[in-house]
Write a protein that holds these residues in place. Sequence first.
Motif, mmCIF file in Angstrom:
data_model
loop_
_atom_site.group_PDB
_atom_site.id
_atom_site.type_symbol
_atom_site.label_atom_id
_atom_site.label_comp_id
_atom_site.label_asym_id
_atom_site.label_seq_id
_atom_site.Cartn_x
_atom_site.Cartn_y
_atom_site.Cartn_z
ATOM 1 N N GLU A 25 0.826 -1.212 0.000
ATOM 2 C CA GLU A 25 0.000 0.000 0.000
ATOM 3 C C GLU A 25 0.858 1.259 0.000
ATOM 4 O OE1 GLU A 25 -3.252 0.155 -0.333
ATOM 5 O OE2 GLU A 25 -3.611 -1.992 -0.229
ATOM 6 N N LEU A 26 2.098 1.143 0.439
ATOM 7 C CA LEU A 26 3.080 2.229 0.403
ATOM 8 C C LEU A 26 4.370 1.680 -0.162
ATOM 9 C CD1 LEU A 26 2.852 4.156 3.822
ATOM 10 C CD2 LEU A 26 2.117 4.957 1.586
ATOM 11 N N THR A 27 5.149 2.556 -0.782
ATOM 12 C CA THR A 27 6.469 2.219 -1.282
ATOM 13 C C THR A 27 7.458 3.184 -0.651
ATOM 14 O OG1 THR A 27 5.519 1.555 -3.408
ATOM 15 C CG2 THR A 27 7.878 1.993 -3.370
ATOM 16 N N LYS A 28 8.553 2.662 -0.129
ATOM 17 C CA LYS A 28 9.568 3.522 0.471
ATOM 18 C C LYS A 28 10.454 4.080 -0.635
ATOM 19 C CE LYS A 28 12.985 3.708 4.133
ATOM 20 N NZ LYS A 28 13.554 3.003 5.292
ATOM 21 N N LEU A 29 10.566 5.414 -0.684
ATOM 22 C CA LEU A 29 11.367 6.066 -1.714
ATOM 23 C C LEU A 29 12.723 6.500 -1.188
ATOM 24 C CD1 LEU A 29 8.560 8.292 -3.253
ATOM 25 C CD2 LEU A 29 9.386 6.081 -4.072
ATOM 26 N N SER A 30 12.778 6.813 0.091
ATOM 27 C CA SER A 30 13.994 7.272 0.760
ATOM 28 C C SER A 30 13.707 7.208 2.251
ATOM 29 C CB SER A 30 14.310 8.705 0.320
ATOM 30 O OG SER A 30 15.425 9.199 1.008
ATOM 31 N N GLY A 31 14.710 7.459 3.064
ATOM 32 C CA GLY A 31 14.495 7.452 4.505
ATOM 33 C C GLY A 31 13.409 8.429 4.913
ATOM 34 N N GLY A 32 12.302 7.908 5.405
ATOM 35 C CA GLY A 32 11.207 8.755 5.869
ATOM 36 C C GLY A 32 10.306 9.304 4.783
ATOM 37 N N VAL A 33 10.506 8.894 3.523
ATOM 38 C CA VAL A 33 9.689 9.382 2.398
ATOM 39 C C VAL A 33 9.035 8.181 1.723
ATOM 40 C CG1 VAL A 33 9.695 10.670 0.227
ATOM 41 C CG2 VAL A 33 11.252 11.347 2.059
ATOM 42 N N TYR A 34 7.705 8.262 1.571
ATOM 43 C CA TYR A 34 6.915 7.144 1.065
ATOM 44 C C TYR A 34 5.951 7.603 -0.020
ATOM 45 C CZ TYR A 34 8.675 5.218 5.392
ATOM 46 O OH TYR A 34 9.505 4.803 6.398
ATOM 47 N N LEU A 35 5.584 6.673 -0.886
ATOM 48 C CA LEU A 35 4.630 6.931 -1.961
ATOM 49 C C LEU A 35 3.457 5.979 -1.820
ATOM 50 C CD1 LEU A 35 3.816 8.089 -4.818
ATOM 51 C CD2 LEU A 35 5.134 6.186 -5.770
ATOM 52 N N ARG A 36 2.258 6.526 -1.925
ATOM 53 C CA ARG A 36 1.076 5.663 -2.060
ATOM 54 C C ARG A 36 0.977 5.388 -3.555
ATOM 55 N NH1 ARG A 36 -4.211 4.465 0.218
ATOM 56 N NH2 ARG A 36 -4.797 2.662 -1.017
ATOM 57 N N PRO A 37 1.283 4.168 -3.974
ATOM 58 C CA PRO A 37 1.330 3.874 -5.414
ATOM 59 C C PRO A 37 0.004 4.147 -6.126
ATOM 60 C CG PRO A 37 2.212 2.057 -4.137
ATOM 61 C CD PRO A 37 1.580 3.007 -3.172
ATOM 62 N N LYS A 38 0.143 4.602 -7.348
ATOM 63 C CA LYS A 38 -1.014 4.832 -8.216
ATOM 64 C C LYS A 38 -0.848 3.895 -9.410
ATOM 65 C CE LYS A 38 -3.387 8.397 -10.840
ATOM 66 N NZ LYS A 38 -3.413 9.831 -11.168
ATOM 67 N N THR A 39 -1.869 3.124 -9.673
ATOM 68 C CA THR A 39 -1.811 2.175 -10.778
ATOM 69 C C THR A 39 -2.468 2.787 -12.004
ATOM 70 O OG1 THR A 39 -1.911 0.357 -9.193
ATOM 71 C CG2 THR A 39 -2.377 -0.172 -11.488
ATOM 72 N N THR A 40 -1.767 2.696 -13.120
ATOM 73 C CA THR A 40 -2.289 3.180 -14.403
ATOM 74 C C THR A 40 -2.406 1.981 -15.348
ATOM 75 O OG1 THR A 40 -0.131 3.565 -15.431
ATOM 76 C CG2 THR A 40 -1.014 5.348 -14.070
ATOM 77 N N ALA A 41 -2.813 2.230 -16.564
ATOM 78 C CA ALA A 41 -2.924 1.165 -17.560
ATOM 79 C C ALA A 41 -1.556 0.546 -17.866
ATOM 80 C CB ALA A 41 -3.538 1.716 -18.843
ATOM 81 N N PHE A 42 -0.475 1.287 -17.545
ATOM 82 C CA PHE A 42 0.883 0.816 -17.832
ATOM 83 C C PHE A 42 1.585 0.265 -16.595
ATOM 84 C CE2 PHE A 42 -0.153 4.264 -20.764
ATOM 85 C CZ PHE A 42 -0.105 3.555 -21.953
ATOM 86 N N GLY A 43 0.865 0.135 -15.498
ATOM 87 C CA GLY A 43 1.461 -0.352 -14.256
ATOM 88 C C GLY A 43 1.526 0.762 -13.218
ATOM 89 N N ARG A 44 2.400 0.601 -12.267
ATOM 90 C CA ARG A 44 2.535 1.596 -11.198
ATOM 91 C C ARG A 44 3.253 2.839 -11.697
ATOM 92 N NH1 ARG A 44 3.428 -0.985 -5.272
ATOM 93 N NH2 ARG A 44 1.336 -1.826 -5.141
ATOM 94 N N ALA A 45 2.647 3.979 -11.434
ATOM 95 C CA ALA A 45 3.232 5.256 -11.852
ATOM 96 C C ALA A 45 4.266 5.696 -10.825
ATOM 97 C CB ALA A 45 2.137 6.311 -11.978
ATOM 98 N N PRO A 46 5.384 6.275 -11.286
ATOM 99 C CA PRO A 46 6.372 6.785 -10.338
ATOM 100 C C PRO A 46 5.853 8.058 -9.661
ATOM 101 C CG PRO A 46 7.007 7.332 -12.572
ATOM 102 C CD PRO A 46 5.784 6.467 -12.671
ATOM 103 N N ALA A 47 6.511 8.440 -8.612
ATOM 104 C CA ALA A 47 6.142 9.665 -7.901
ATOM 105 C C ALA A 47 6.414 10.874 -8.787
ATOM 106 C CB ALA A 47 6.956 9.780 -6.611
ATOM 107 N N ASN A 48 5.627 11.905 -8.614
ATOM 108 C CA ASN A 48 5.870 13.176 -9.285
ATOM 109 C C ASN A 48 7.194 13.728 -8.773
ATOM 110 O OD1 ASN A 48 5.733 16.271 -8.966
ATOM 111 N ND2 ASN A 48 4.212 15.838 -10.539
ATOM 112 N N ASP A 49 8.109 14.097 -9.687
ATOM 113 C CA ASP A 49 9.439 14.576 -9.298
ATOM 114 C C ASP A 49 9.374 15.743 -8.329
ATOM 115 O OD1 ASP A 49 10.925 12.731 -10.748
ATOM 116 O OD2 ASP A 49 11.020 13.991 -12.531
ATOM 117 N N HIS A 50 8.540 16.721 -8.636
ATOM 118 C CA HIS A 50 8.454 17.922 -7.804
ATOM 119 C C HIS A 50 7.984 17.576 -6.387
ATOM 120 C CE1 HIS A 50 7.019 21.788 -6.278
ATOM 121 N NE2 HIS A 50 7.958 22.302 -7.064
ATOM 122 N N ASP A 51 6.947 16.747 -6.278
ATOM 123 C CA ASP A 51 6.434 16.349 -4.968
ATOM 124 C C ASP A 51 7.467 15.542 -4.187
ATOM 125 O OD1 ASP A 51 4.056 17.550 -5.699
ATOM 126 O OD2 ASP A 51 3.047 15.669 -6.193
#
Length: 191
Positions: free
Chosen positions: A41-67
């Motif tokens: 339900e969450l993906t760890k991106l860095s120490g203390g930073v997590y992404l709630r994955p979003k699934t698209t037609a192409f699979g899991r979308a990466p995090a928005n760079d700016h966010d």
Amino acid sequence: MARLEELKQHLTPGKVYRRADLTRWTTSVDRDLRKLLDAGELTKLSGGVYLRPKTTAFGRAPANDHDLVEAFLKDKRFLMLTPNAYNALGVGATQLYNETVVYNRKRHGRFKLGNRLYDFRMKPEFPAVATKEFLLVDLVNNLKRLAEDETQVLERVRTEARKLDQDALRQALKTMAACARRSSSETSLPT
């Protein structure tokens, strides 16, 4: 388990969260983080930073760079750019780069966030938006790091510099000069 489901209700797919963000919805942050990570339900991106994955037609979308960078820095004051932006200046830069440079006031070094590598460079000053004038000065300051023909690019920089807004170009030089005082390896714009 109801508390964990309630926490998931607050998490928006595609959004980046810091560990501290979750404390308003749970009193057992570390336990709940572990459960959410284990469940995917969450993906760890860095120490203390997590992404709630979003699934698209192409699979899991990466995090928005700016966010992602904003959450990592805990700051909204930064400028992200890629050396590919130099290619649009008309100075003969043609190489493609798989890197993102982040000018900021907090971190320095290369950091892997998620599956991407970011080059964080601490600078006392930088514009909110990369103007053509700023990019031209930045190109000259970073020319030694690039896979470009320096002589050819510098010759074209002279020509292009004359076409730009001279006041904006002076401001970009002034901004970068403040940064260059801290680094003797940077060059000045050719005349």
